[in-house]
Design a protein around this motif. Structure first.
Motif, PDB file in Angstrom:
ATOM      1  N   THR A 362     -15.024   1.608   0.663  1.00 33.56           N
ATOM      2  CA  THR A 362     -14.594   2.665  -0.249  1.00 33.56           C
ATOM      3  C   THR A 362     -13.077   2.798  -0.226  1.00 33.56           C
ATOM      4  OG1 THR A 362     -16.616   3.821   0.335  1.00 33.56           O
ATOM      5  CG2 THR A 362     -14.992   5.070  -0.904  1.00 33.56           C
ATOM      6  N   CYS A 363     -12.464   2.794  -1.419  1.00 31.75           N
ATOM      7  CA  CYS A 363     -11.010   2.962  -1.522  1.00 31.75           C
ATOM      8  C   CYS A 363     -10.656   4.412  -1.218  1.00 31.75           C
ATOM      9  CB  CYS A 363     -10.540   2.592  -2.921  1.00 31.75           C
ATOM     10  SG  CYS A 363      -8.814   3.007  -3.210  1.00 31.75           S
ATOM     11  N   ARG A 364      -9.686   4.593  -0.315  1.00 33.29           N
ATOM     12  CA  ARG A 364      -9.367   5.971   0.054  1.00 33.29           C
ATOM     13  C   ARG A 364      -8.460   6.651  -0.980  1.00 33.29           C
ATOM     14  NH1 ARG A 364      -6.860   3.393   4.429  1.00 33.29           N
ATOM     15  NH2 ARG A 364      -4.724   2.876   3.929  1.00 33.29           N
ATOM     16  N   GLU A 365      -7.933   5.869  -1.920  1.00 31.82           N
ATOM     17  CA  GLU A 365      -7.086   6.463  -2.956  1.00 31.82           C
ATOM     18  C   GLU A 365      -7.900   6.909  -4.163  1.00 31.82           C
ATOM     19  OE1 GLU A 365      -3.877   7.195  -3.066  1.00 31.82           O
ATOM     20  OE2 GLU A 365      -3.430   6.465  -1.053  1.00 31.82           O
ATOM     21  N   CYS A 366      -8.786   6.009  -4.644  1.00 27.93           N
ATOM     22  CA  CYS A 366      -9.497   6.338  -5.887  1.00 27.93           C
ATOM     23  C   CYS A 366     -11.012   6.422  -5.689  1.00 27.93           C
ATOM     24  CB  CYS A 366      -9.156   5.328  -6.984  1.00 27.93           C
ATOM     25  SG  CYS A 366      -9.893   3.717  -6.737  1.00 27.93           S
ATOM     26  N   GLY A 367     -11.495   6.080  -4.510  1.00 32.73           N
ATOM     27  CA  GLY A 367     -12.929   6.203  -4.246  1.00 32.73           C
ATOM     28  C   GLY A 367     -13.769   5.057  -4.794  1.00 32.73           C
ATOM     29  N   PHE A 368     -13.116   4.010  -5.326  1.00 35.98           N
ATOM     30  CA  PHE A 368     -13.855   2.853  -5.851  1.00 35.98           C
ATOM     31  C   PHE A 368     -14.654   2.213  -4.715  1.00 35.98           C
ATOM     32  CE2 PHE A 368     -14.438  -1.471  -7.363  1.00 35.98           C
ATOM     33  CZ  PHE A 368     -14.593  -1.316  -8.729  1.00 35.98           C
ATOM     34  N   ARG A 369     -15.949   1.979  -4.957  1.00 40.86           N
ATOM     35  CA  ARG A 369     -16.792   1.394  -3.919  1.00 40.86           C
ATOM     36  C   ARG A 369     -17.115  -0.056  -4.251  1.00 40.86           C
ATOM     37  NH1 ARG A 369     -19.189   4.685  -0.464  1.00 40.86           N
ATOM     38  NH2 ARG A 369     -21.250   3.800  -0.445  1.00 40.86           N
ATOM     39  N   GLN A 376      -6.365  -5.576  -2.361  1.00 39.92           N
ATOM     40  CA  GLN A 376      -5.858  -4.750  -3.454  1.00 39.92           C
ATOM     41  C   GLN A 376      -7.060  -4.153  -4.175  1.00 39.92           C
ATOM     42  OE1 GLN A 376      -3.929  -6.737  -6.765  1.00 39.92           O
ATOM     43  NE2 GLN A 376      -2.750  -4.921  -7.279  1.00 39.92           N
ATOM     44  N   CYS A 377      -7.058  -2.829  -4.315  1.00 39.05           N
ATOM     45  CA  CYS A 377      -8.224  -2.165  -4.909  1.00 39.05           C
ATOM     46  C   CYS A 377      -8.375  -2.548  -6.380  1.00 39.05           C
ATOM     47  CB  CYS A 377      -8.067  -0.647  -4.781  1.00 39.05           C
ATOM     48  SG  CYS A 377      -9.343   0.245  -5.671  1.00 39.05           S
ATOM     49  N   PRO A 378      -9.567  -3.012  -6.787  1.00 39.30           N
ATOM     50  CA  PRO A 378      -9.766  -3.352  -8.204  1.00 39.30           C
ATOM     51  C   PRO A 378      -9.780  -2.096  -9.077  1.00 39.30           C
ATOM     52  CG  PRO A 378     -11.605  -4.108  -6.831  1.00 39.30           C
ATOM     53  CD  PRO A 378     -10.786  -3.199  -5.986  1.00 39.30           C
ATOM     54  N   GLY A 379      -9.959  -0.934  -8.462  1.00 35.89           N
ATOM     55  CA  GLY A 379     -10.008   0.302  -9.244  1.00 35.89           C
ATOM     56  C   GLY A 379      -8.625   0.844  -9.559  1.00 35.89           C
ATOM     57  N   CYS A 380      -7.773   0.976  -8.516  1.00 38.07           N
ATOM     58  CA  CYS A 380      -6.471   1.632  -8.739  1.00 38.07           C
ATOM     59  C   CYS A 380      -5.300   0.680  -8.504  1.00 38.07           C
ATOM     60  CB  CYS A 380      -6.346   2.857  -7.849  1.00 38.07           C
ATOM     61  SG  CYS A 380      -6.322   2.474  -6.084  1.00 38.07           S
ATOM     62  N   ASN A 381      -5.588  -0.587  -8.147  1.00 39.68           N
ATOM     63  CA  ASN A 381      -4.554  -1.615  -7.935  1.00 39.68           C
ATOM     64  C   ASN A 381      -3.608  -1.322  -6.773  1.00 39.68           C
ATOM     65  OD1 ASN A 381      -5.524  -3.172 -10.042  1.00 39.68           O
ATOM     66  ND2 ASN A 381      -4.277  -2.077 -11.537  1.00 39.68           N
ATOM     67  N   GLU A 384      -4.025  -2.363   0.365  1.00 42.88           N
ATOM     68  CA  GLU A 384      -4.490  -1.922   1.697  1.00 42.88           C
ATOM     69  C   GLU A 384      -5.027  -0.491   1.680  1.00 42.88           C
ATOM     70  OE1 GLU A 384      -2.095  -3.009   5.075  1.00 42.88           O
ATOM     71  OE2 GLU A 384      -1.381  -4.823   4.095  1.00 42.88           O
ATOM     72  N   THR A 385      -5.803  -0.160   0.679  1.00 41.19           N
ATOM     73  CA  THR A 385      -6.388   1.176   0.615  1.00 41.19           C
ATOM     74  C   THR A 385      -7.845   1.165   1.074  1.00 41.19           C
ATOM     75  OG1 THR A 385      -6.897   0.803  -1.697  1.00 41.19           O
ATOM     76  CG2 THR A 385      -4.912   2.062  -1.233  1.00 41.19           C
ATOM     77  N   TYR A 386      -8.363  -0.045   1.369  1.00 39.34           N
ATOM     78  CA  TYR A 386      -9.722  -0.125   1.904  1.00 39.34           C
ATOM     79  C   TYR A 386      -9.667  -0.198   3.416  1.00 39.34           C
ATOM     80  CZ  TYR A 386     -11.948  -0.926  -2.575  1.00 39.34           C
ATOM     81  OH  TYR A 386     -12.415  -0.770  -3.832  1.00 39.34           O
TER      82      TYR A 386
END
Ligand SMILES: [Zn+2]
Length: 395
Positions: A362-369, A376-381, A384-386
């Motif tokens: 789960t991304c701690r910035e946008c919550g994308f699972r 790099q989060c595919p949700g918020c780009n 290292e947010t995972y």
């Protein structure tokens, strides 16, 4: 006495003056309002009522009546872009940017907006061209940020490094985490192109930039493994334990495979069994289960899962326990399955159904699972947010 009465008389006069002043302000406001076309207020009203279509029509009408109002054009352009009508947004901002009478700050604003329109429309070359014209001035840092985003989309990592460095000085913000990741991306490209020396050089730079970066030792292990140096690869991967043990599960499968290729599966099992006693157990459970099953068969796997259930009960451990038991009974059975093994298989199926989609990063910035781990989060780009830890969420 006389003095006090005089003041009592003066009070209404003061109030009267105040009232007149207020009326004067009101009159002025009304006369100013008269100068604005009615469509402006209509548009504003539509906007407030979240009716952007009608708002746009009303504002287009105002812009037609009074082409000098640049603020309104900017507002329209932003509205068009937000609604995905990038072509119209581009037209509005292009008109503004090429207007000869426009003061420099507003022309720069138009170029900045135009760059974002092009980016949204997927016209990356043109976006870069517009934004690169804003090297100084009040929009320089914002333009550079959008440019960085653009280079990331294009996977132009060298340009991304330069842009991040410039932003570091422009904004006085730390971009070392990102720069180290860009170096890792370049290393990965080099590894794919079979240029191990280049990859190692980039990974060295990644570590210089951000010594806490864990992706670099993972990739250094990959470079060694690709060259056939499995002991070297293992050294890089196992060293992650002292750097940031939370990331060990990301290399667990690689470690088991390397030990297996060296004919030392026992060492892999010892390593995993040791880690199952710590707080990484939920992450390593699957790898440990698979390895145990391969080396010691269903019996060994059942014993390991029973031990794990006693130590740290979880739905996942219970599922693997019944999987191992069912596998053992299937291997024993010679004729038709008996009632007990049918029961075990039914429990296994039920548990598997329940745990199939359980663990997610789960991304701690946008919550994308996501099922896979991303740097790099595919949700918020963001980078290292995972956390390398999957969270269990029962639906
Ligand atoms: Zn995110």
């Amino acid at each position: 006495m006389m003095f006090e009465t005089w003041w009592l008389l003066a009070l209404p006069l003061v109030f009267g003056l105040g009232w007149m002043a207020a009326r004067f302000d009101l009159r002025q406001l009304i006369s100013e309002q008269g100068a604005l076309p009615r469509s402006y207020f209509k548009g504003l009203n539509f906007l407030l009522n979240e009716q952007p279509d009608q708002a746009i029509d009303a504002f287009v009408e105002v812009a037609r009546l009074d082409p000098e109002t640049t603020e309104l054009h900017f507002a329209l352009g932003a509205l068009f872009r937000r609604r995905g009508e990038t072509e119209r947004a581009i037209r509005v901002h292009q008109n503004l940017a090429t207007r000869p009478d426009l003061p420099e700050p507003e022309r720069e604003h138009a170029l900045y907006e135009l760059g974002q329109d092009y980016l949204r429309a997927g016209l990356l070359d043109r976006a870069e061209e517009s934004l690169r014209r804003l090297m100084s001035g009040p929009y320089a840092a914002s333009a550079k940020r959008v440019l960085l985003e653009l280079y990331e989309v294009e996977k132009e990592w060298l340009k991304a490094i330069d842009a991040a460095r410039e932003l570091q000085t422009l904004e006085q913000k730390d971009y070392r985490v990102q720069i180290a990741q860009f170096c890792c991306e370049l290393a990965q490209d080099a590894l794919q192109k079979k240029k191990p020396e280049d990859a190692i050089a980039w990974l060295g730079r990644a570590r210089e930039e951000n010594p806490a970066n864990v992706r670099a030792p993972i990739l250094l292990g990959d470079v060694a493994a690709a060259a056939g140096d499995l002991p070297g690869a293992l050294q890089h991967w196992l060293a992650i334990e002292s750097q940031d043990a939370a990331y060990l599960p990301l290399v667990a499968d690689r470690v088991v495979k390397a030990y297996g290729a060296l004919g030392e599966q026992g060492k892999a099992l010892d390593w995993l069994r040791g880690l199952l006693k710590g707080n990484l157990a939920p992450e390593l459970l699957d790898t440990a289960y698979k390895t145990e099953l391969e080396v010691n068969g269903p019996e060994g796997a059942t014993a390991l899962m029973r031990e794990q259930l006693r130590r740290q009960p979880s739905l996942l451990a219970l599922t693997r326990y019944f999987e191992a038991q069912a596998a053992g009974q299937a291997a024993d059975g010679t004729g038709a399955p008996d009632a007990q093994s049918q029961e075990t298989a039914a429990i296994r199926d039920l548990l598997q159904l329940r745990t199939r989609n359980l663990a997610r990063y789960t991304c701690r910035e946008c919550g994308f699972r996501a099922r896979l781990f991303y740097w790099q989060c595919p949700g918020c780009n963001r980078w290292e947010t995972y956390a390398p830890r999957r969270s269990e969420a029962l639906g």
